[in-house]
Motif scaffolding. Structure first.
Motif, PDB file in Angstrom:
ATOM      1  N   UNK A  80      43.647 -47.681 -61.048  1.00 25.74           N
ATOM      2  CA  UNK A  80      43.404 -48.134 -62.455  1.00 25.74           C
ATOM      3  C   UNK A  80      44.067 -49.366 -62.902  1.00 25.74           C
ATOM      4  N   UNK A  81      45.338 -49.748 -62.442  1.00 21.49           N
ATOM      5  CA  UNK A  81      45.787 -50.790 -63.036  1.00 21.49           C
ATOM      6  C   UNK A  81      45.046 -52.346 -62.389  1.00 21.49           C
ATOM      7  N   UNK A  82      44.540 -52.168 -61.343  1.00 17.39           N
ATOM      8  CA  UNK A  82      43.887 -53.127 -60.807  1.00 17.39           C
ATOM      9  C   UNK A  82      42.521 -53.495 -61.504  1.00 17.39           C
ATOM     10  N   UNK A  83      41.751 -52.229 -61.800  1.00 21.03           N
ATOM     11  CA  UNK A  83      40.907 -52.407 -62.733  1.00 21.03           C
ATOM     12  C   UNK A  83      41.078 -53.083 -63.947  1.00 21.03           C
ATOM     13  N   UNK A  84      42.081 -52.638 -64.703  1.00 16.69           N
ATOM     14  CA  UNK A  84      42.472 -53.248 -66.136  1.00 16.69           C
ATOM     15  C   UNK A  84      42.914 -54.740 -65.912  1.00 16.69           C
ATOM     16  N   UNK A  85      43.644 -55.002 -64.637  1.00 12.54           N
ATOM     17  CA  UNK A  85      43.784 -56.613 -64.499  1.00 12.54           C
ATOM     18  C   UNK A  85      42.616 -57.333 -64.448  1.00 12.54           C
ATOM     19  N   UNK A  86      41.446 -56.828 -63.669  1.00 13.31           N
ATOM     20  CA  UNK A  86      40.495 -57.332 -63.676  1.00 13.31           C
ATOM     21  C   UNK A  86      39.474 -57.522 -64.978  1.00 13.31           C
ATOM     22  N   UNK A  87      39.334 -56.422 -65.563  1.00 14.50           N
ATOM     23  CA  UNK A  87      39.088 -56.386 -67.084  1.00 14.50           C
ATOM     24  C   UNK A  87      39.535 -57.489 -68.012  1.00 14.50           C
ATOM     25  N   UNK A  88      40.889 -57.650 -67.634  1.00 13.95           N
ATOM     26  CA  UNK A  88      41.741 -58.340 -68.765  1.00 13.95           C
ATOM     27  C   UNK A  88      41.499 -59.822 -68.405  1.00 13.95           C
ATOM     28  N   UNK A  89      41.166 -60.253 -67.055  1.00 15.57           N
ATOM     29  CA  UNK A  89      41.112 -61.395 -66.408  1.00 15.57           C
ATOM     30  C   UNK A  89      39.698 -61.872 -66.854  1.00 15.57           C
ATOM     31  N   UNK A  90      38.627 -60.901 -66.923  1.00 15.34           N
ATOM     32  CA  UNK A  90      37.287 -61.339 -67.422  1.00 15.34           C
ATOM     33  C   UNK A  90      37.460 -61.518 -69.062  1.00 15.34           C
ATOM     34  N   UNK A  91      38.117 -60.757 -69.676  1.00 12.91           N
ATOM     35  CA  UNK A  91      38.296 -60.926 -71.171  1.00 12.91           C
ATOM     36  C   UNK A  91      38.799 -62.139 -71.548  1.00 12.91           C
ATOM     37  N   UNK A  92      39.959 -62.595 -70.719  1.00 19.36           N
ATOM     38  CA  UNK A  92      40.472 -63.997 -70.999  1.00 19.36           C
ATOM     39  C   UNK A  92      39.809 -65.133 -70.649  1.00 19.36           C
ATOM     40  N   UNK A  93      38.713 -65.007 -69.733  1.00 17.38           N
ATOM     41  CA  UNK A  93      37.822 -66.081 -69.435  1.00 17.38           C
ATOM     42  C   UNK A  93      36.561 -66.023 -70.687  1.00 17.38           C
ATOM     43  N   UNK A  94      36.149 -64.870 -71.315  1.00 22.63           N
ATOM     44  CA  UNK A  94      35.430 -65.085 -72.304  1.00 22.63           C
ATOM     45  C   UNK A  94      35.970 -65.549 -73.358  1.00 22.63           C
ATOM     46  N   UNK A  95      37.119 -65.041 -73.840  1.00 16.10           N
ATOM     47  CA  UNK A  95      37.858 -65.702 -74.852  1.00 16.10           C
ATOM     48  C   UNK A  95      37.896 -67.243 -74.745  1.00 16.10           C
ATOM     49  N   UNK A  96      38.502 -67.719 -73.682  1.00 18.52           N
ATOM     50  CA  UNK A  96      38.628 -69.270 -73.357  1.00 18.52           C
ATOM     51  C   UNK A  96      37.029 -69.828 -73.545  1.00 18.52           C
ATOM     52  N   UNK A  97      36.114 -69.024 -73.216  1.00 13.86           N
ATOM     53  CA  UNK A  97      34.695 -69.766 -73.159  1.00 13.86           C
ATOM     54  C   UNK A  97      34.246 -69.644 -74.790  1.00 13.86           C
ATOM     55  N   UNK A  98      34.614 -68.715 -75.547  1.00 10.40           N
ATOM     56  CA  UNK A  98      34.482 -68.673 -77.106  1.00 10.40           C
ATOM     57  C   UNK A  98      35.299 -69.647 -77.806  1.00 10.40           C
ATOM     58  N   UNK A  99      36.535 -69.879 -77.364  1.00 10.53           N
ATOM     59  CA  UNK A  99      37.533 -70.823 -77.980  1.00 10.53           C
ATOM     60  C   UNK A  99      36.892 -72.342 -77.573  1.00 10.53           C
ATOM     61  N   UNK A 100      36.531 -72.521 -76.494  1.00 11.41           N
ATOM     62  CA  UNK A 100      35.937 -73.653 -75.947  1.00 11.41           C
ATOM     63  C   UNK A 100      34.724 -74.045 -76.705  1.00 11.41           C
ATOM     64  N   UNK A 101      33.770 -73.149 -77.262  1.00  7.65           N
ATOM     65  CA  UNK A 101      32.409 -73.582 -78.129  1.00  7.65           C
ATOM     66  C   UNK A 101      32.910 -73.876 -79.365  1.00  7.65           C
ATOM     67  N   UNK A 102      34.125 -73.620 -79.864  1.00  7.83           N
ATOM     68  CA  UNK A 102      34.204 -73.624 -81.452  1.00  7.83           C
ATOM     69  C   UNK A 102      34.866 -75.062 -81.918  1.00  7.83           C
TER      70      UNK A 102
END
Length: 102
Positions: A80-102
């Motif tokens: 479960x921790x491994x899955x959460x870490x992967x999910x968090x990593x993907x969320x950070x990538x999406x946040x970075x992408x959203x921040x880069x577009x603004x």
């Protein structure tokens, strides 16, 4: 005829021999009873030790079962921790992408 002193001596020797025989038989009987008592005591102690060992063995078996259950829970939590870490990593990538577009 036999003198009185000799007769008394012979009777005394016979009585002493009889008393010694009775004493020896009593000693042997006490010795046998003592051996039986020791054997009984040893048997009781052996039974107590065996009961304690069974109790300890059952306790160890219970601990092993609990340990296996805990190992499974830890393994599940690791997944479960491994899955959460992967999910968090993907969320950070999406946040970075959203921040880069603004």
């Amino acid at each position: 005829m036999i003198e009185l002193g000799v007769l008394v001596s012979i009777v005394s020797v016979i009585i002493a021999a009889f008393a010694a025989l009775i004493g020896y038989q009593t000693y042997q009987l006490k010795k046998a009873n003592s051996a039986k008592s020791e054997t009984r005591d040893e048997a009781e102690q052996s039974a107590e030790v065996r009961a304690a060992l069974v109790y300890i063995r059952e306790g160890v078996d219970d601990i092993r079962i609990d340990l296996k259950a805990n190992e499974k829970n830890i393994s599940d939590l690791n997944e479960r921790v491994t899955r959460v870490e992967e999910s968090t990593k993907q969320a950070h990538k999406r946040i970075d992408t959203v921040k880069g577009q603004s």
